[in-house]
Design a protein around this motif. Structure first.
Motif, PDB file in Angstrom:
ATOM      1  N   TYR A   1       2.579  12.615  13.550  1.00  0.00           N
ATOM      2  CA  TYR A   1       3.689  12.963  12.654  1.00  0.00           C
ATOM      3  C   TYR A   1       3.747  14.430  12.241  1.00  0.00           C
ATOM      4  N   ARG A   2       2.856  15.246  12.761  1.00  0.00           N
ATOM      5  CA  ARG A   2       2.888  16.683  12.458  1.00  0.00           C
ATOM      6  C   ARG A   2       4.209  17.317  12.903  1.00  0.00           C
ATOM      7  N   SER A   3       4.818  16.757  13.926  1.00  0.00           N
ATOM      8  CA  SER A   3       6.094  17.300  14.410  1.00  0.00           C
ATOM      9  C   SER A   3       7.224  17.063  13.402  1.00  0.00           C
ATOM     10  N   GLU A   4       7.068  16.094  12.502  1.00  0.00           N
ATOM     11  CA  GLU A   4       8.076  15.846  11.469  1.00  0.00           C
ATOM     12  C   GLU A   4       7.771  16.579  10.168  1.00  0.00           C
ATOM     13  N   LEU A   5       6.490  16.654   9.819  1.00  0.00           N
ATOM     14  CA  LEU A   5       6.055  17.339   8.603  1.00  0.00           C
ATOM     15  C   LEU A   5       4.846  18.197   8.977  1.00  0.00           C
TER      16      LEU A   5
ATOM     17  N   PHE B   1       8.387   9.183   3.222  1.00  0.00           N
ATOM     18  CA  PHE B   1       7.769   9.567   4.494  1.00  0.00           C
ATOM     19  C   PHE B   1       6.415   8.871   4.660  1.00  0.00           C
ATOM     20  N   MET B   2       5.596   8.877   3.611  1.00  0.00           N
ATOM     21  CA  MET B   2       4.277   8.230   3.704  1.00  0.00           C
ATOM     22  C   MET B   2       4.404   6.721   3.873  1.00  0.00           C
TER      23      MET B   2
ATOM     24  N   LYS C   1       6.994   5.349   5.503  1.00  0.00           N
ATOM     25  CA  LYS C   1       7.485   5.214   6.881  1.00  0.00           C
ATOM     26  C   LYS C   1       6.345   5.282   7.893  1.00  0.00           C
ATOM     27  N   ILE C   2       5.341   6.125   7.639  1.00  0.00           N
ATOM     28  CA  ILE C   2       4.238   6.280   8.593  1.00  0.00           C
ATOM     29  C   ILE C   2       3.089   5.306   8.315  1.00  0.00           C
ATOM     30  N   ASN C   3       3.304   4.380   7.374  1.00  0.00           N
ATOM     31  CA  ASN C   3       2.320   3.356   6.986  1.00  0.00           C
ATOM     32  C   ASN C   3       1.062   3.920   6.342  1.00  0.00           C
ATOM     33  N   PHE C   4       1.146   5.120   5.795  1.00  0.00           N
ATOM     34  CA  PHE C   4       0.052   5.627   4.973  1.00  0.00           C
ATOM     35  C   PHE C   4       0.091   4.901   3.627  1.00  0.00           C
ATOM     36  N   LEU C   5       1.293   4.685   3.112  1.00  0.00           N
ATOM     37  CA  LEU C   5       1.495   3.880   1.912  1.00  0.00           C
ATOM     38  C   LEU C   5       2.079   2.541   2.318  1.00  0.00           C
ATOM     39  N   THR C   6       1.644   1.499   1.646  1.00  0.00           N
ATOM     40  CA  THR C   6       2.254   0.187   1.827  1.00  0.00           C
ATOM     41  C   THR C   6       2.677  -0.319   0.450  1.00  0.00           C
ATOM     42  N   ALA C   7       3.719  -1.118   0.453  1.00  0.00           N
ATOM     43  CA  ALA C   7       4.147  -1.763  -0.789  1.00  0.00           C
ATOM     44  C   ALA C   7       3.228  -2.949  -1.013  1.00  0.00           C
ATOM     45  N   ARG C   8       2.905  -3.203  -2.268  1.00  0.00           N
ATOM     46  CA  ARG C   8       1.973  -4.297  -2.557  1.00  0.00           C
ATOM     47  C   ARG C   8       2.352  -4.994  -3.845  1.00  0.00           C
ATOM     48  N   LYS C   9       2.067  -6.280  -3.856  1.00  0.00           N
ATOM     49  CA  LYS C   9       2.278  -7.090  -5.052  1.00  0.00           C
ATOM     50  C   LYS C   9       1.129  -8.085  -5.126  1.00  0.00           C
ATOM     51  N   GLU C  10       0.446  -8.111  -6.248  1.00  0.00           N
ATOM     52  CA  GLU C  10      -0.675  -9.042  -6.444  1.00  0.00           C
ATOM     53  C   GLU C  10      -0.143 -10.460  -6.574  1.00  0.00           C
ATOM     54  N   GLU C  11      -0.760 -11.375  -5.846  1.00  0.00           N
ATOM     55  CA  GLU C  11      -0.423 -12.795  -5.907  1.00  0.00           C
ATOM     56  C   GLU C  11      -1.721 -13.575  -6.008  1.00  0.00           C
ATOM     57  N   GLY C  12      -2.261 -13.641  -7.217  1.00  0.00           N
ATOM     58  CA  GLY C  12      -3.535 -14.330  -7.423  1.00  0.00           C
ATOM     59  C   GLY C  12      -4.663 -13.586  -6.750  1.00  0.00           C
ATOM     60  N   GLU C  13      -5.370 -14.280  -5.859  1.00  0.00           N
ATOM     61  CA  GLU C  13      -6.493 -13.670  -5.156  1.00  0.00           C
ATOM     62  C   GLU C  13      -6.060 -12.897  -3.916  1.00  0.00           C
ATOM     63  N   PHE C  14      -4.776 -12.859  -3.644  1.00  0.00           N
ATOM     64  CA  PHE C  14      -4.267 -12.190  -2.451  1.00  0.00           C
ATOM     65  C   PHE C  14      -3.283 -11.100  -2.830  1.00  0.00           C
ATOM     66  N   ILE C  15      -2.960 -10.288  -1.857  1.00  0.00           N
ATOM     67  CA  ILE C  15      -1.966  -9.231  -2.027  1.00  0.00           C
ATOM     68  C   ILE C  15      -0.874  -9.440  -0.997  1.00  0.00           C
ATOM     69  N   GLN C  16       0.364  -9.416  -1.457  1.00  0.00           N
ATOM     70  CA  GLN C  16       1.493  -9.406  -0.529  1.00  0.00           C
ATOM     71  C   GLN C  16       1.741  -7.942  -0.192  1.00  0.00           C
ATOM     72  N   ARG C  17       1.594  -7.602   1.096  1.00  0.00           N
ATOM     73  CA  ARG C  17       1.813  -6.227   1.540  1.00  0.00           C
ATOM     74  C   ARG C  17       3.087  -6.176   2.376  1.00  0.00           C
ATOM     75  N   LYS C  18       3.860  -5.138   2.162  1.00  0.00           N
ATOM     76  CA  LYS C  18       5.074  -4.912   2.952  1.00  0.00           C
ATOM     77  C   LYS C  18       4.948  -3.566   3.644  1.00  0.00           C
ATOM     78  N   TYR C  19       5.177  -3.588   4.929  1.00  0.00           N
ATOM     79  CA  TYR C  19       5.147  -2.378   5.738  1.00  0.00           C
ATOM     80  C   TYR C  19       6.575  -1.903   5.978  1.00  0.00           C
ATOM     81  N   PHE C  20       6.724  -0.641   6.303  1.00  0.00           N
ATOM     82  CA  PHE C  20       8.040  -0.047   6.516  1.00  0.00           C
ATOM     83  C   PHE C  20       8.858  -0.852   7.526  1.00  0.00           C
ATOM     84  N   GLU C  21       8.237  -1.257   8.615  1.00  0.00           N
ATOM     85  CA  GLU C  21       8.949  -1.981   9.667  1.00  0.00           C
ATOM     86  C   GLU C  21       9.534  -3.300   9.157  1.00  0.00           C
ATOM     87  N   GLU C  22       8.914  -3.866   8.119  1.00  0.00           N
ATOM     88  CA  GLU C  22       9.359  -5.143   7.560  1.00  0.00           C
ATOM     89  C   GLU C  22      10.387  -4.970   6.441  1.00  0.00           C
ATOM     90  N   SER C  23      10.268  -3.900   5.680  1.00  0.00           N
ATOM     91  CA  SER C  23      11.100  -3.716   4.481  1.00  0.00           C
ATOM     92  C   SER C  23      11.461  -2.247   4.309  1.00  0.00           C
TER      93      SER C  23
END
Length: 183
Positions: A54-58, A117-118, A120-142
């Motif tokens: 991704y250096r070519s973008e940033l 940007f972060m 989009k490149i999956n450096f950051l993921t969206a997360r929501k705690e659901e008890g003992e698990f985490i629901q993670r959302k990646y850019f490609e999904e959401s």
């Protein structure tokens, strides 16, 4: 599975590194010990691959990503890798104090565009705690979770695959702050 960014090639890389470590110790089976021994190398490889891709973008992507390393305060509160939308934008703002970021098209980046940007490149993921698990959302999904970085009820975390590269001195903390995916 939480470490592979939903990329089969990451799984192959992680298993290959662990298999090599097992072979070095003359073991016929790959054990947890072998995986534990390669997480830092795996993480550094994912970080370098992301920077190269991704250096070519940033052009200054390396400064941005390494600037996201957990601060002393983050480590004290045990939220070193997970942040609310407000907190992640503040963290990016702090990184921006060391200089302006420009995308390769010449556009000056603001904190929201860097957060998007972060994501989009999956450096950051969206997360929501659901008890003992985490629901993670990646850019490609959401793709729209980061649109204008509006709060959709998700927090943000630095993907587990990068954590050893950001904080190799505190490897046990990486495990204690990571819960399995909900899916």
């Amino acid at each position: 599975m939480s470490l592979i960014r939903k990329r089969p090639r990451d799984l192959v890389k992680l298993c290959t590194l662990a298999a090599r470590r097992a072979a070095e110790s003359k073991s016929t089976l790959i054990s947890t010990e072998h995986f534990n021994a390669v997480f830092e190398e795996y993480s550094q490889g994912r970080m370098q691959d992301t920077i190269n891709e991704y250096r070519s973008e940033l052009p200054d992507i390396e400064r941005l990503l390494f600037g996201m390393k957990p601060s002393r305060q983050d480590r004290k509160t045990s939220n070193g890798y997970s942040h609310t939308t407000e907190a992640i934008l503040k963290k990016i703002e702090n990184v921006m104090q060391s200089g302006v970021f420009k995308f390769s098209n010449g556009k000056v980046a603001d904190k929201k565009s860097l957060a998007a940007f972060m994501y989009k490149i999956n450096f950051l993921t969206a997360r929501k705690e659901e008890g003992e698990f985490i629901q993670r959302k990646y850019f490609e999904e959401s793709r729209y979770l980061s649109h204008q970085f509006v709060d959709f009820g998700f927090d943000w975390e630095m993907h587990p695959a990068y954590r050893w590269a950001l904080q190799p001195d505190n490897i046990k903390d990486v495990f204690t702050q990571m819960k399995p995916n909900a899916d």
